[in-house]
Every structure is written in C-alpha cells, then in structure tokens.
Design a protein around this motif. Structure first.
Motif, PDB file in Angstrom:
ATOM      1  N   THR A 164       0.824  -1.219   0.000  1.00  0.00           N
ATOM      2  CA  THR A 164       0.000   0.000   0.000  1.00  0.00           C
ATOM      3  C   THR A 164       0.846   1.251   0.000  1.00  0.00           C
ATOM      4  O   THR A 164       0.535   2.233  -0.670  1.00  0.00           O
ATOM      5  CB  THR A 164      -0.949   0.003   1.211  1.00  0.00           C
ATOM      6  N   ASP A 165       1.963   1.229   0.766  1.00  0.00           N
ATOM      7  CA  ASP A 165       2.797   2.429   0.854  1.00  0.00           C
ATOM      8  C   ASP A 165       3.805   2.509  -0.273  1.00  0.00           C
ATOM      9  O   ASP A 165       4.686   3.347  -0.266  1.00  0.00           O
ATOM     10  CB  ASP A 165       3.523   2.463   2.195  1.00  0.00           C
ATOM     11  N   GLN A 166       3.711   1.632  -1.248  1.00  0.00           N
ATOM     12  CA  GLN A 166       4.616   1.664  -2.395  1.00  0.00           C
ATOM     13  C   GLN A 166       3.822   1.750  -3.697  1.00  0.00           C
ATOM     14  O   GLN A 166       4.166   1.123  -4.692  1.00  0.00           O
ATOM     15  CB  GLN A 166       5.508   0.411  -2.405  1.00  0.00           C
ATOM     16  N   GLN A 167       2.764   2.562  -3.667  1.00  0.00           N
ATOM     17  CA  GLN A 167       1.908   2.649  -4.845  1.00  0.00           C
ATOM     18  C   GLN A 167       2.633   3.215  -6.057  1.00  0.00           C
ATOM     19  O   GLN A 167       2.234   2.996  -7.188  1.00  0.00           O
ATOM     20  CB  GLN A 167       0.681   3.507  -4.531  1.00  0.00           C
ATOM     21  N   VAL A 168       3.716   3.963  -5.793  1.00  0.00           N
ATOM     22  CA  VAL A 168       4.423   4.545  -6.932  1.00  0.00           C
ATOM     23  C   VAL A 168       5.224   3.488  -7.681  1.00  0.00           C
ATOM     24  O   VAL A 168       5.622   3.708  -8.822  1.00  0.00           O
ATOM     25  CB  VAL A 168       5.348   5.680  -6.447  1.00  0.00           C
ATOM     26  N   LYS A 169       5.510   2.359  -7.049  1.00  0.00           N
ATOM     27  CA  LYS A 169       6.216   1.282  -7.738  1.00  0.00           C
ATOM     28  C   LYS A 169       5.259   0.578  -8.677  1.00  0.00           C
ATOM     29  O   LYS A 169       4.093   0.375  -8.346  1.00  0.00           O
ATOM     30  CB  LYS A 169       6.790   0.291  -6.730  1.00  0.00           C
ATOM     31  N   PRO A 170       5.767   0.198  -9.845  1.00  0.00           N
ATOM     32  CA  PRO A 170       4.860  -0.450 -10.793  1.00  0.00           C
ATOM     33  C   PRO A 170       4.653  -1.926 -10.445  1.00  0.00           C
ATOM     34  O   PRO A 170       5.435  -2.554  -9.716  1.00  0.00           O
ATOM     35  CB  PRO A 170       5.592  -0.288 -12.114  1.00  0.00           C
ATOM     36  N   LEU A 171       3.555  -2.425 -11.001  1.00  0.00           N
ATOM     37  CA  LEU A 171       3.326  -3.878 -10.973  1.00  0.00           C
ATOM     38  C   LEU A 171       4.329  -4.514 -11.943  1.00  0.00           C
ATOM     39  O   LEU A 171       4.487  -4.046 -13.070  1.00  0.00           O
ATOM     40  CB  LEU A 171       1.881  -4.154 -11.396  1.00  0.00           C
ATOM     41  N   SER A 172       4.995  -5.544 -11.488  1.00  0.00           N
ATOM     42  CA  SER A 172       6.110  -6.076 -12.298  1.00  0.00           C
ATOM     43  C   SER A 172       6.072  -7.599 -12.391  1.00  0.00           C
ATOM     44  O   SER A 172       5.635  -8.291 -11.448  1.00  0.00           O
ATOM     45  CB  SER A 172       7.465  -5.655 -11.692  1.00  0.00           C
ATOM     46  N   LEU A 173       6.583  -8.063 -13.582  1.00  0.00           N
ATOM     47  CA  LEU A 173       6.891  -9.493 -13.752  1.00  0.00           C
ATOM     48  C   LEU A 173       8.363  -9.702 -13.363  1.00  0.00           C
ATOM     49  O   LEU A 173       9.237  -8.931 -13.786  1.00  0.00           O
ATOM     50  CB  LEU A 173       6.690  -9.926 -15.200  1.00  0.00           C
ATOM     51  N   VAL A 174       8.616 -10.718 -12.583  1.00  0.00           N
ATOM     52  CA  VAL A 174       9.978 -11.018 -12.140  1.00  0.00           C
ATOM     53  C   VAL A 174      10.416 -12.354 -12.771  1.00  0.00           C
ATOM     54  O   VAL A 174       9.704 -13.371 -12.648  1.00  0.00           O
ATOM     55  CB  VAL A 174      10.048 -11.076 -10.604  1.00  0.00           C
ATOM     56  N   LEU A 175      11.570 -12.266 -13.435  1.00  0.00           N
ATOM     57  CA  LEU A 175      12.087 -13.482 -14.099  1.00  0.00           C
ATOM     58  C   LEU A 175      12.661 -14.444 -13.056  1.00  0.00           C
ATOM     59  O   LEU A 175      13.577 -14.079 -12.309  1.00  0.00           O
ATOM     60  CB  LEU A 175      13.161 -13.091 -15.120  1.00  0.00           C
ATOM     61  N   ARG A 176      12.096 -15.634 -12.984  1.00  0.00           N
ATOM     62  CA  ARG A 176      12.542 -16.641 -12.023  1.00  0.00           C
ATOM     63  C   ARG A 176      13.354 -17.793 -12.659  1.00  0.00           C
ATOM     64  O   ARG A 176      14.073 -18.493 -11.953  1.00  0.00           O
ATOM     65  CB  ARG A 176      11.305 -17.222 -11.325  1.00  0.00           C
ATOM     66  N   LYS A 177      13.258 -17.892 -13.953  1.00  0.00           N
ATOM     67  CA  LYS A 177      13.984 -18.975 -14.655  1.00  0.00           C
ATOM     68  C   LYS A 177      14.503 -18.414 -15.964  1.00  0.00           C
ATOM     69  O   LYS A 177      13.772 -17.700 -16.661  1.00  0.00           O
ATOM     70  CB  LYS A 177      13.041 -20.152 -14.903  1.00  0.00           C
ATOM     71  N   PRO A 178      15.757 -18.675 -16.333  1.00  0.00           N
ATOM     72  CA  PRO A 178      16.309 -18.135 -17.571  1.00  0.00           C
ATOM     73  C   PRO A 178      15.464 -18.563 -18.763  1.00  0.00           C
ATOM     74  O   PRO A 178      14.969 -19.688 -18.850  1.00  0.00           O
ATOM     75  CB  PRO A 178      17.724 -18.728 -17.633  1.00  0.00           C
ATOM     76  N   LEU A 179      15.333 -17.599 -19.664  1.00  0.00           N
ATOM     77  CA  LEU A 179      14.551 -17.866 -20.856  1.00  0.00           C
ATOM     78  C   LEU A 179      15.407 -18.549 -21.917  1.00  0.00           C
ATOM     79  O   LEU A 179      16.603 -18.268 -22.054  1.00  0.00           O
ATOM     80  CB  LEU A 179      13.971 -16.565 -21.399  1.00  0.00           C
ATOM     81  N   ASP A 180      14.753 -19.367 -22.681  1.00  0.00           N
ATOM     82  CA  ASP A 180      15.424 -20.048 -23.787  1.00  0.00           C
ATOM     83  C   ASP A 180      14.540 -19.897 -25.004  1.00  0.00           C
ATOM     84  O   ASP A 180      13.466 -20.503 -25.098  1.00  0.00           O
ATOM     85  CB  ASP A 180      15.662 -21.516 -23.433  1.00  0.00           C
ATOM     86  N   ARG A 181      14.973 -18.966 -25.920  1.00  0.00           N
ATOM     87  CA  ARG A 181      14.133 -18.700 -27.067  1.00  0.00           C
ATOM     88  C   ARG A 181      13.915 -19.946 -27.901  1.00  0.00           C
ATOM     89  O   ARG A 181      12.852 -20.168 -28.454  1.00  0.00           O
ATOM     90  CB  ARG A 181      14.772 -17.589 -27.912  1.00  0.00           C
ATOM     91  N   GLU A 182      14.994 -20.829 -28.020  1.00  0.00           N
ATOM     92  CA  GLU A 182      14.871 -22.026 -28.835  1.00  0.00           C
ATOM     93  C   GLU A 182      13.887 -23.026 -28.234  1.00  0.00           C
ATOM     94  O   GLU A 182      13.218 -23.768 -28.955  1.00  0.00           O
ATOM     95  CB  GLU A 182      16.234 -22.693 -28.996  1.00  0.00           C
ATOM     96  N   GLU A 183      13.726 -22.980 -26.929  1.00  0.00           N
ATOM     97  CA  GLU A 183      12.798 -23.899 -26.265  1.00  0.00           C
ATOM     98  C   GLU A 183      11.390 -23.308 -26.227  1.00  0.00           C
ATOM     99  O   GLU A 183      10.426 -24.011 -26.521  1.00  0.00           O
ATOM    100  CB  GLU A 183      13.303 -24.203 -24.857  1.00  0.00           C
TER     101      GLU A 183
END
Length: 807
Positions: free
Chosen positions: A184-203
């Motif tokens: 609530t006190d961090q409304q200025v921060k955006p809603l975010s997606l957090v990367l939890r696993k490395p991406l693999d474009r080929e996969e």
C-alpha cells in the motif's frame, strides 16, 4: 438481534438503517446516507419529521426540495414526509473517484420563509470491475536477461472507491515468471513481472500468460489481460535510469514548451546497443500525450498542452528508454508531476430569488434571496468572502458553508426609495485576489401608509347668487404619496344638514376629478355662507383619508327691488296723508318715506328722489336723498294748492338699479284753524325737547357701551377663530337693522331680511356699510337740517333699540 437476523446480509441491512438515522448537526443541517444504484422508491429518511415540520403544513407552506444541477434524483412524498429515491443514482457518474460524495438539497418552505440544508451521502457499492488498458499486452524480453529481472506492467483501474477499489493480482501458472505486487505504501512502484527462470528462445519463443485483477468488494469482481511474451535473442543489457521514480512540481497555466524534467538513462552496451531512444510508455493515456512531449534524443519532457489544476492535480508518466540494438532492450522509470494551483478562477455567484418584491412593511430579518458562492481554486485561492453595497438596509447572513442569505436589516420606506440595486461582491484570498459581483434588484412593494393630503386645510370660494344649476364652482385635489391602488383618490362630501335640507341638495363633488358643482341656484338673501367638508379617500385596504374645508361665500346680486314700509297703523306702503299747517317755515319736515332692500351692500343702499309735478309746476317740498324725509323748501302761502300729491322714487345703487314709487298726499291747513292745537303742540314740544335731551344723554351712553361691547366681541371672535378648530352646523338668523342717512352725517342700521347664514364658524356674519354723502344742501336749510337729522336719527336709534329688545 444479530442472531435473529440470521446472516451477514441482514446485519449489513441493519447497519444501513442505523447509518440513515443521522439527525441535525449543530449548524441545523440534516444528513442521510444511501447506497448508489438504489431502486426507485427506496426509503432515505423522514425528512419532514427530522426538520421539525408537521405533515399537515407541508402543502400549505409550499414545501419543496431543490438540488443544484442534479435533477430529480431524490423526491419527497408530501403525504408522509418521506424522502425517497426517485431515479438512478450512479456514484461514479456523480462524484468520480472523490472520496466523499454527497447530494446537497435545499428545502424551502413559505409562510414564514425557512430554508434548510440537507446532505445525502451516496455510499459506494462494488458495481465496477477492474479494467486494464487493453485486452492484450505484448512484452519483448531478451533471453539473456538475468534472473530477477523486472518488467513493469500497467495495473488495472477500478472506478469504485475504498475497499471496492483495492485490487489484488494473480498470474496464471508459469515456471518462468512470478508477479511482484507493491504494498500500500509503495503505490508509486509499478506492478512487475519477475524473471525466475532463464529464458530459452529455442525452447519457448513465446509465452502466453493471463494477469487477473480482483477487487475486495462484496461480491468480488475481476478483470483480465492477456500477456504475450516474445523471447528475444542477443542484446542482453537494457538501459538503466538514474532513478526509477522522479517527482516534479509544475505550476498550472505554464506556457507550452516549458521544461518539466530532463531524464538520463545509460546502457552498458556499446554501439547501437547503447544508443538510447526515449518515449512514453505505450500504455500511457491519451491525456499524457496531449499534455506533454518527450524529446526522443535528449530525454527532455516539456509541456505541450494546457495544464489546469482544476482539471487534474497529478500526472503519472511512464517513460521507456530503448536501445538501438538488434534486439533492443528497454529501461523504465516513472515521472510523478504534481500540478500547483494558481489563482486563476474568480468566484462564482449564484443568486436564487425568493421574496421579491418585498413589502415596505416587512420585518427586519426577512430573507430576500439565497446566494451560493463557489471558487474552483484550492487553499487560500478558493476561500471566498462576501460583502454588500454600503448604505443599504440589507445584510448578508452565512447559513451553511458557501451559502448566504440576503436579509432585511432595517425598515423600508417605498416613498423614499422604491428600488434598491444591491451589489454582492465575492473576493477570494489569492494574491492578487480575484472577485466577482452579482446585482440583485430589490423592488419595494407599496403598502397603504400615506393619507391623501390637500395642499391647504381650507379654501375660500366666492360664487355669485342665481348661478345656473350644475355649474362648476371649485376643484379640490389631494395627493397620495403611495402607488397604484393605494394612491387612487376618490372624493365625496361629508354629509351634514344645512337648515332643513341635506348638504347634498346644494352641492356635489365628482368622485374622480374632485370638481365641486352647485346643484341649485344659490340665494344670497337665504344663504350667505355655505361651509362644508370634502373627504378624500384612497383605494387601499384599509382605506385612508383626510378632509378639506370649503367656505363658499354667496355674493349678492341686485335682484331685489326696494320695499316700502308702512308709516303707521292703517297706512299703506304707497300712500301717506299727513296734515301740514300753512304757517310752517322752510326746512320743516312734514313726512317721511321708509323703505328697505333685501339685498346687501350697494345693492341695498337706497336714495330718494321727488318726481316733478304734473305741468312742470315747482313744488314747495323736497325729499332727503338718503333719509326719505319730506321737508319744505320755503314758507307755504295761500297760492299753494290745499292738497299736494307728491311722487317719491326710491332707487337702490345696484347695476342695474331697481326702483319703487311712493305716493304722499299732503293736506294744507290755514294756521288759524288750529291755534289751540298749535299752543298745545308748542307746550308739548317744549316738554318733548326737555325729554329728548335726557334721552340723548342716555342714548350716547348706550351707544358707547354697545360699541365697546362690539369691539370686545370682535377681538374675542378673532382670537377664537385663529386658535379653535371650526365647528359645523352653526346656523342662526340675522337681526334686521335700519339705515338712517342725511347729507350731514350717517347712522347705519341697515334693515335686512331675516336670513340664515351657515358657516360653521360661530355667529352669523353681517355687512357693515357707512355712507357719508356730500350733496350740497338747499340754501338756508343747513342749520335746520342738522338739528332735524340729529333728532330724526335719535328717534330711529331709539326705535332700533326698541326693535332689538322686541326681537
């Protein structure tokens, strides 16, 4: 009680009715609460009961409810005094996202006028689901991004407030990303997606996720957006801003081109991968693009449109910094722009007239108009004070917040001021301050508080007698300072009796013009003075009036010929037959012709002429011009006829003169025929002369006493006339008086007819006329004439005193 209600829904209903039972505050305001979207007819409150009004007086007192610019959302049942919902109430349409939303009602009743203020708070219900900017969001993420990389998302918006607008988010199941939601006190921060696993474009070159937003209302409402993640290859360093949040203050009304902020981002890559382009987020609202411009190369944000504090107080701008790499990377920051208020809105005055025009007898404290003041600015710029035009009998009374009543402060007088132009000035507290004015035209309605007034209390009118019936003799006019019907004056006679007749048989007055007419010919010999009153009445309710006195003096005309008086018992008015001795000398009075005239003044002044004898023979007799005494002009002798016929013409001094004729027959006797009688006559004459001397002494004393009494009476009458008001109905006869005149001197006792003079001023008035003709006497008759005239006037005076005694 909760156990009886059974479930949570019933408890909420009970709580709702408890909220509705809010009574008057200390300022006299009544507050109610109601949920939005309530059905038509929903009960709001017992407004009549809460305002202390009886149900029976709602209709007679013209009970009515007014709400500013809100139509007929709420209505009152005049039968039971209940305030109910009349049409659909949408809180979001009414107040937007304002934390407080109220409908302000003005309740007005008349007789007497009262104004109440009622506020109905509109409670929010969860009737709006969360909404995202679009149905799908495309994200391009390089496969080289490190773990825990964050990708901002635009959150959903909810039109409701409070708990109904507090959102929770959840992400569809995936092993690559997690959702980071600010507290609530961090409304200025955006809603975010957090990367939890490395991406693999080929996969997995694309990832399809669903972001769901849920509010906390009852029941819960949700909104979703599709997230399409494109996995990119290569450029693995994204631009980074100095800060993720920039706070800027910007004054409203700044000109276009004004610099808001200069942003700076850096990229650890080299070449095109480090060449940065700045832009607003693709999710930015159209209002951001209209109001601001960002230079793609320098990162400077400038003003591009009109910035108005009253339109919007803050702007949250999402900025992206994108490199020019083959697979470009983007850095994000937020610029929070706070708009500062300027005093650019003058106050607005709204005047609601209630009691116009206002009666001039209205009591102080009467409410005339209602005035509402508003200012779109905030703080001191929006604080408004009101003032009135100086030197007016009104004042402003604050009733509720920015509501004022224009109230009568002192008594009104329409005859002094019939209309007031009251200027209300509203001034805010800004620097420099702005002001606005509103003009209220207050018309003062007339009441009948002025009496018709005549220019003077009494008029004197002179009218010749024998006037034609219906002639106009005078015009009265009264002025009334009031207006319209209250100033419409009508005239009438104050009826009274004049002798045995009513006043209305003599005169009349025209009700509208005030013209006074004589209804019949007036006769000076019957009525010398007619005094009466004319009344002026206005048409007000109740009517007011005043009177004026008219003294109509009837002027004499010569319309009465002289009338002869009999000389004594057995004689007629035109034949006198005395016996005359031939021994009398010149100047001896042998007879007297008596006459009176019913007129007055010169019209009653009589003169006597002896007509020439037949054949032109001279007569030994003459007649006194004003006494009527026939005397000898010489000693009689034997040549004179024994019977003398004398014709005496009696004439007045009118224009034209009127006459009467008297015939005197004289018998001449020789002196020897009655010596004894002459002796006795001489003896009697001596005694009579002695008695006459005594009588003259008493007569002089009596005349002096009567003269003194007359002077005293005239002085007393004059004093009473100047100090005392006139009395009506003073009518009385005028006593007759005789006129005795000679060439030497005159005694004026004019014989008049018995007449009635009605003046209302006391005793009857009479004319006083003294004549001293200076005609030359005949030769040798001066001494005799003086003595005879004095003796004769003494005789007449005694006769007059005796006549008055008889009267």
């Amino acid at each position: 009680m909760y156990s009886n209600l059974g479930d949570l829904g019933n408890r909420q209903l009970l709580l709702f009715f408890i909220i509705l039972s809010i009574w008057k505050t200390a300022s006299g305001q009544v507050r109610y609460s109601i949920l939005e979207e309530a059905r038509h007819g929903t009960f709001v409150g017992h407004i009549a009961q809460d305002l202390g009004l009886e149900l029976a007086e709602l209709v007679p007192r013209l009970f009515r409810v007014a709400s500013k610019d809100l139509g007929d959302l709420l209505e009152v049942n005049l039968q039971n005094g209940i305030l109910f919902v009349n049409s659909r109430i949408d809180r979001e349409e009414l107040c937007g996202r304002s934390a407080e939303c109220s409908i302000h009602l003005e309740v007005i009743v008349d007789r007497p006028l009262q104004v109440f203020h009622v506020e109905v708070e509109v409670k929010d219900i969860n009737d709006n689901p969360p909404v995202f900017q679009g149905t799908q969001k495309n994200l391009f993420i390089a496969e080289s991004r490190p773990l825990d990389s964050r990708f901002p998302l635009e959150g959903a918006s909810d039109a409701d407030i409070g708990e109904n607008a507090l959102l929770t988010y959840r992400l569809s199941s995936t092993e690559y990303f997690s959702l980071e939601v600010p507290t609530t006190d961090q409304q200025v921060k955006p809603l975010s997606l957090v990367l939890r696993k490395p991406l693999d474009r080929e996969e997995s070159p694309e990832l399809h996720l669903v972001l769901t937003a849920t509010d906390r209302g009852k029941p819960e409402l949700t909104g979703t957006v599709q997230l399409l993640i494109n996995v990119l290859d290569a450029n693995d360093n994204a631009p980074v801003f100095d800060r993720t949040l920039y706070a800027v203050k910007l004054a409203e009304n700044v000109p276009n081109g004004t610099l808001v902020i200069k942003l700076n981002a850096s990229d650890l890559d080299e070449g095109l991968n480090a060449d940065i382009i700045y832009s607003f987020s693709s999710d930015a609202s159209p209002d951001i693009n209209f109001k601001f411009y960002i230079d793609p190369v320098s990162g400077e944000i400038t003003v591009a449109g009109h910035i108005d504090f009253e339109e919007r107080k803050t702007y949250k701008i999402r900025v992206e910094a994108t490199d020019k790499g083959y697979l470009s990377l983007t850095g994000h920051c937020t610029v929070l722009v706070e708009v500062l208020d300027a005093n650019d809105n003058p106050p607005v005055l709204t005047v609601t007239s209630l009691s116009l025009p206002i009666s001039e007898n209205a009591q102080p404290g009467t409410v005339i108009t209602l005035i509402n003041v508003s200012d779109r600015d905030s703080g001191a710029n929006g604080q408004v004070t009101c003032s009135l035009t100086p030197h007016v009998p009104f004042k402003l009374v604050s009733t509720f917040k920015n509501y004022y009543s224009l109230v009568l402060d002192s008594a009104l007088d329409r005859e002094s001021v019939a209309n007031y132009e009251v200027v209300v000035t509203a001034r805010d507290g800004g620097s420099p301050s702005l002001s606005a004015t509103a003009s209220v035209s207050v018309e003062v309605a007339d009441v009948n508080d002025n009496v018709p007034a005549f220019p003077q209390p009494e008029y004197t009118v002179f009218v010749k007698e024998n006037n034609p019936p219906g002639c106009h003799i005078f015009t009265v006019s009264a002025r009334d300072a009031d207006a319209q019907e209250n100033a419409l004056v009508s005239y009438s006679l104050v009826e009274r009796r004049v002798g045995e007749l009513a006043l209305s048989s003599y005169v009349s007055v025209h009700a509208e013009s005030g013209k006074v007419y004589a209804l019949q010919p007036l006769d000076h010999e019957e009525l010398e003075l007619l005094q009466f009153q004319v009344s002026a009445r206005d048409a007000g309710v109740p009517p007011l009036g005043s009177n004026v006195t008219l003294q109509v003096f009837v002027l004499d005309e010569n319309d009465n010929a002289p009338a002869l008086l009999p000389p004594g018992p057995g004689g007629g008015p035109s034949a006198v037959s005395p016996v005359v001795s031939r021994s009398v000398g010149a100047g001896h009075v042998v007879a007297k012709v008596r006459a009176v005239d019913a007129d007055s003044g010169y019209n009653a002044w009589l003169s006597y002429e002896l007509q020439p004898a037949a054949g032109g023979t001279s007569s030994p007799f003459r007649v006194g011009l004003y006494t009527g005494e026939i005397s000898t002009t010489r000693a009689l002798d034997e040549a004179d006829a024994p019977r003398q016929r004398l014709l005496v013409l009696v004439k007045d001094h009118g224009e034209p003169a009127l006459t009467a004729t008297a015939t005197v027959l004289l018998s001449l006797e020789d002196s020897g025929q009655a010596p004894k009688a002459s002796s006795r006559a001489l003896s009697g004459a001596a005694g009579a002369e002695t008695a006459l001397v005594d009588v003259n002494v008493y007569l002089i004393i009596a005349i002096c006493a009567v003269s003194s009494l007359l002077v005293l009476t005239l002085m007393l009458y004059t004093a009473l006339r100047c100090s005392a008001p006139p009395r009506e109905g003073a009518c009385g006869p005028v006593k007759p008086r005789l006129v005795c005149s000679s060439e030497v001197e005159s005694w004026s006792y004019l014989q008049e007819r018995r007449q009635r003079v009605c003046s209302g001023e006391g005793p009857p008035k009479t004319d006083l006329m003294a004549f001293s003709p200076s005609l030359p006497p005949f030769p040798g008759a001066e001494a005799i004439g003086k003595q005879q005239d004095l003796d004769h006037c003494t005789e007449v005076s005694l006769l007059h005193l005796y006549y008055n005694y008889l009267q």
